[in-house]
Design a protein around this motif. Structure first.
Motif, short mmCIF file in Angstrom:
data_model
loop_
_atom_site.label_atom_id
_atom_site.label_comp_id
_atom_site.label_asym_id
_atom_site.label_seq_id
_atom_site.Cartn_x
_atom_site.Cartn_y
_atom_site.Cartn_z
N GLU A 16 0.67 -1.38 0.18
CA GLU A 16 0.00 -0.29 0.10
C GLU A 16 0.93 1.67 -0.08
OE1 GLU A 16 -4.37 -0.76 2.13
OE2 GLU A 16 -2.25 -1.26 3.59
N ASP A 18 3.27 2.08 -2.59
CA ASP A 18 3.98 1.55 -4.14
C ASP A 18 5.49 1.15 -3.51
OD1 ASP A 18 4.47 1.87 -6.42
OD2 ASP A 18 6.03 4.15 -5.92
N TYR A 23 10.29 -0.47 8.42
CA TYR A 23 10.99 -1.31 9.39
C TYR A 23 10.10 -0.57 10.61
CZ TYR A 23 14.95 -3.83 7.42
OH TYR A 23 15.32 -4.13 6.60
N ALA B 14 5.36 0.35 -9.40
CA ALA B 14 3.79 -0.02 -9.29
C ALA B 14 3.33 -0.73 -10.53
CB ALA B 14 3.13 1.10 -8.85
N ARG B 102 0.86 7.01 -7.27
CA ARG B 102 1.51 5.78 -7.27
C ARG B 102 1.37 5.50 -5.90
NH1 ARG B 102 3.48 8.87 -11.19
NH2 ARG B 102 4.21 6.46 -12.96
N LEU B 103 0.87 6.10 -4.78
CA LEU B 103 0.94 5.86 -3.35
C LEU B 103 0.06 5.01 -2.95
CD1 LEU B 103 3.85 8.00 -1.33
CD2 LEU B 103 4.04 5.44 -1.66
N LYS B 105 -1.87 4.26 -5.63
CA LYS B 105 -2.41 3.43 -6.75
C LYS B 105 -4.07 3.77 -7.40
CE LYS B 105 -0.71 -0.50 -5.11
NZ LYS B 105 -1.06 -2.09 -4.35
N VAL B 173 -5.96 2.18 -1.28
CA VAL B 173 -5.60 1.36 -0.97
C VAL B 173 -5.87 1.92 0.05
CG1 VAL B 173 -3.02 1.53 -2.22
CG2 VAL B 173 -3.49 3.28 -0.41
N ASP B 174 -6.20 1.26 2.07
CA ASP B 174 -6.39 1.74 2.93
C ASP B 174 -5.70 2.57 3.86
OD1 ASP B 174 -8.97 0.51 2.47
OD2 ASP B 174 -8.63 -1.10 3.58
N HIS B 175 -4.18 2.37 3.26
CA HIS B 175 -3.20 2.83 4.39
C HIS B 175 -2.62 4.19 3.66
CE1 HIS B 175 0.55 3.23 6.87
NE2 HIS B 175 0.79 3.19 5.46
N TYR B 177 0.38 6.32 3.68
CA TYR B 177 2.47 6.21 3.81
C TYR B 177 2.53 7.61 4.59
CZ TYR B 177 6.64 6.02 2.89
OH TYR B 177 7.97 5.78 3.02
N TYR B 256 9.09 2.97 11.27
CA TYR B 256 7.24 3.53 11.17
C TYR B 256 7.29 4.80 12.27
CZ TYR B 256 2.58 3.20 11.22
OH TYR B 256 1.30 4.08 10.36
#
Lengths: 167, 499
Positions: A16, A18, A23, B14, B102-103, B105, B173-175, B177, B256
């Motif tokens: 999700e 690309d 981490y 992608a 792209r992130l 989609k 997408v759900d998430h 980034y 993250y």
């Protein structure tokens, strides 16, 4: 965020994002420590500055001026100017550098007036001469020398002018 | 090397992934990315040329040729507007339009709004380039543009925001980034800052009066001014870093968790720091303290971004030696860390008493602007060019030359301005034995700065030459032959060309 967290485990969001993996590494200890330090410092500084030491820029200025009055008692505001030969000697060089173009090598005047006669257009007492040099005479083209020379050198050049009176 | 890395497919574009069966392959709007890319390169050269010109004028004023339109006072806002809103703005839009699709989609929500955004923004820049040399200004730093242009900025930005959030709304997408959070803070904060700071009552078509007066005006101005740094030159570029750095390094983002913590702490703390521009002013003391301590607390959140960038490069450092894209990124992130350390230090009352109004501030701004914003932008552009035009970079070696020109240029620039700033700060306050100003003549101090001004001009010129080299390289690339297996849509051919 303890040490128990396994290092370099991916979060699994790559499909999700690309293809970018992430981490879920813990925050570096020193980074977290730095953050807490700045937060605690911020609170401590604020309390100290405003509520314990009661500081302010105004008080800072007052303290600086008070210290200056102790260090240079004669230098601050209003002390009468007493021309001396010692000052006059120092003033000669300053006069030669800055004043000759208008008042002449012999002080007899060119664009600016004669400084050796008894005619004092803006007052002839030592303090008057200091004031005229310091503030200049805008209308006649005499520059404001105070900020350029500084008060000490203004007094030296004034002493020189007085020493040349009548020559 | 950790085991988990092995599971990563190399260069997972992608486009190169087989599309999931139920969803049609996304067709992204790359034409808009190419438009913004071209505008970025053009305005980079124009803005940096203006900068080098005014640097020359400070060292040798006759460079203004006696033409009022070319004097420092008029070209300086042209330089700042061109490099911030034209170059940096367009590179953000370039990176956002490329990565957002792209992130998520999905193609941008509205192609019409995309075009309106592009042409509207370029129109605003042209209007700025005409009005500023004519001397038409609001006299607010980084907000000089007169009210009709300000209105146009608000309208164009709302169109961009609608398109941006429209695209998020229709995402596949759900998430979301981390890069997108940073983009969002940019898209939301800029119009708020812009509109509040520019509230004014128009008097004529070219003149207006601000609704704020005196100290309030100053405070609003620097709330805007510093958050222009925060939300125009920092957060969107961190977003670009979070997308393009792991793509270029082909490494997972280090943490993250760190990205969440440093994002929220950064955007929360940034908005308060404006008063550090008004230390020792008539601003109430408590507000000055607020500006100072929030600036100090901003250090760690800023370094969170630097750390996540540098630590993401673990396992890719061998490629930094050869890949100019990674070289630019490493220097960019390092300068980001350096200038976000310098900034909090300069906000400390005692340090600010020395640094304020001196060239140190100019040096600080440029270590961030040339070092961080410029270098990360060049990295993004060099990474994108082969992919957007599907052909190898025409002169890969020039990219490395550009890197060295820019790096040496930044060093000359910052070192000369530190020296100039310290000279000013120390001579302004120096007292002689009698307690009088040691350097009572201002001109005397200014004359001392000329060697530093020449050095700064040299540094700026090297940086400009690098940008021109890049522009020529891109022109040759676009006009050159398609790369590798031109029949295949896969864009893997581009990567080795840069290595």
């Amino acid at each position: 965020m303890g040490k128990s967290i396994q290092r370099d485990q991916v979060t699994g969001h790559a499909d999700e994002a690309d293809g970018i993996e992430e981490y879920d590494n813990p925050l570096p200890d020193w980074w977290l420590g730095l953050f807490w330090f700045t937060i605690i410092f911020a609170i401590g500084y604020t309390l100290h500055y405003h509520f314990i030491a009661h500081r302010s820029p105004q008080k800072e200025l007052a303290a600086e001026l008070a210290a200056a009055r102790v260090q240079w008692p004669e230098g601050v505001a209003g002390a009468a100017f007493v021309p001396t030969h010692e000052l006059a000697e120092k003033g000669e060089a300053i006069f030669k550098t800055n004043c000759v173009p208008c008042h002449g090598e012999d002080l007899h005047g060119k664009i600016g007036p004669n400084l050796t006669d008894d005619v004092w257009i803006h007052g002839g007492r030592p303090d008057d001469i200091v004031r005229t040099i310091t503030n200049g005479v805008q209308a006649k083209g005499m520059p404001t020398w105070g900020p350029i020379l500084g008060p000490e050198r203004v007094k030296e050049v004034a002493a020189y002018v007085i020493s040349e009176h009548g020559k | 090397m950790p085991q988990t890395v092995e599971t990563l497919a190399p260069a997972r574009d992608a486009e190169s992934l087989p599309p999931p069966p139920p969803v049609a392959p996304p067709v992204y709007d790359d034409a808009i990315v190419r438009l913004f890319f071209g505008a970025t390169v053009l305005w980079a050269v124009v803005g940096m040329l203006a900068g080098a010109t005014i640097a020359l004028e400070l060292a040798w004023w006759k460079a203004n040729l006696g033409i009022p339109y070319l004097t420092f006072g008029r070209l300086r806002p042209l330089h700042t507007n061109a490099v911030i809103f034209a170059f940096a703005g367009n590179v953000c839009f370039t990176g956002i339009y490329y990565s957002l699709q792209r992130l998520l989609k999905v193609r941008m929500w509205s192609d019409t709004l995309s075009r309106f955004h592009f042409w509207g923004w370029q129109g605003i820049i042209v209007a700025a380039a005409i009005t500023l040399p004519l001397g038409l200004t609001q006299s607010k730093e980084y907000a000089e543009l007169i009210w009709p242009i300000d209105l146009a900025i608000a309208v164009v930005w709302v169109a961009f925001a609608a398109n941006f959030f429209g695209t998020i709304a229709i995402r596949k997408v759900d998430h979301l980034y981390v890069a997108i959070w940073f983009y969002m803070s940019f898209v939301i904060a800029i119009p708020i800052l812009h509109i509040v700071n520019n509230l004014a009552v128009p008097a004529t078509m070219v003149r207006s009066y601000p609704v704020y007066a005196g100290m309030t005006d100053a405070l609003v101005q620097w709330w805007y001014g510093h958050n222009a740094v925060g939300f125009f030159l920092t957060t969107p570029f961190l977003g670009l870093m979070y997308y393009f750095l792991p793509r270029a390094a082909e490494r997972p983002v280090y943490s993250y968790r760190l990205s969440i913590v440093h994002f929220w702490s950064l955007v929360f703390l940034y908005i308060w720091v404006g008063p550090h521009h008004l230390l020792y002013s008539a601003l109430p003391d408590w507000a000055q303290t607020l500006g100072m301590v929030f600036s100090l607390m901003l250090l760690a959140p800023s370094w969170g971004g630097m750390l996540n960038g540098l630590l993401t490069l673990r396992g890719a450092w061998d490629r930094v030696r050869t890949d100019p894209v990674l070289k630019f990124m490493v220097v960019a992130v390092s300068f980001y860390g350096m200038s976000t350390f310098e900034g909090p230090m300069m906000s400390i009352r005692a340090v600010n008493g020395l640094s304020h109004f001196t060239n140190w501030v100019i040096g600080h701004v440029h270590s961030g602007a040339l070092g961080w914003v410029g270098m990360i932008s060049f990295a993004v552009l060099y990474w994108l060019a082969p992919r957007l035009w599907d052909r190898p970079l025409a002169r890969p070696g020039w990219a490395t030359t550009h890197f060295w020109l820019a790096t040496i240029g930044i060093v000359l620039y910052t070192v000369s301005m530190w020296a100039a700033g310290l000279t000013e700060g120390l001579t302004w306050r120096a007292l002689d034995g009698a307690g009088q100003l040691k350097y009572a003549s201002w001109v005397e101090i200014v004359a001392q700065l000329r060697p530093f001004y020449w050095l700064r001009f040299a540094g700026g010129t090297l940086y400009l030459l690098g940008a021109i080299l890049m522009a020529v390289n891109f022109i040759l690339t676009v006009r050159g032959a398609r790369g590798g297996a031109s029949a295949a849509p896969a864009k893997t051919a581009a990567e080795p060309a840069l290595a």
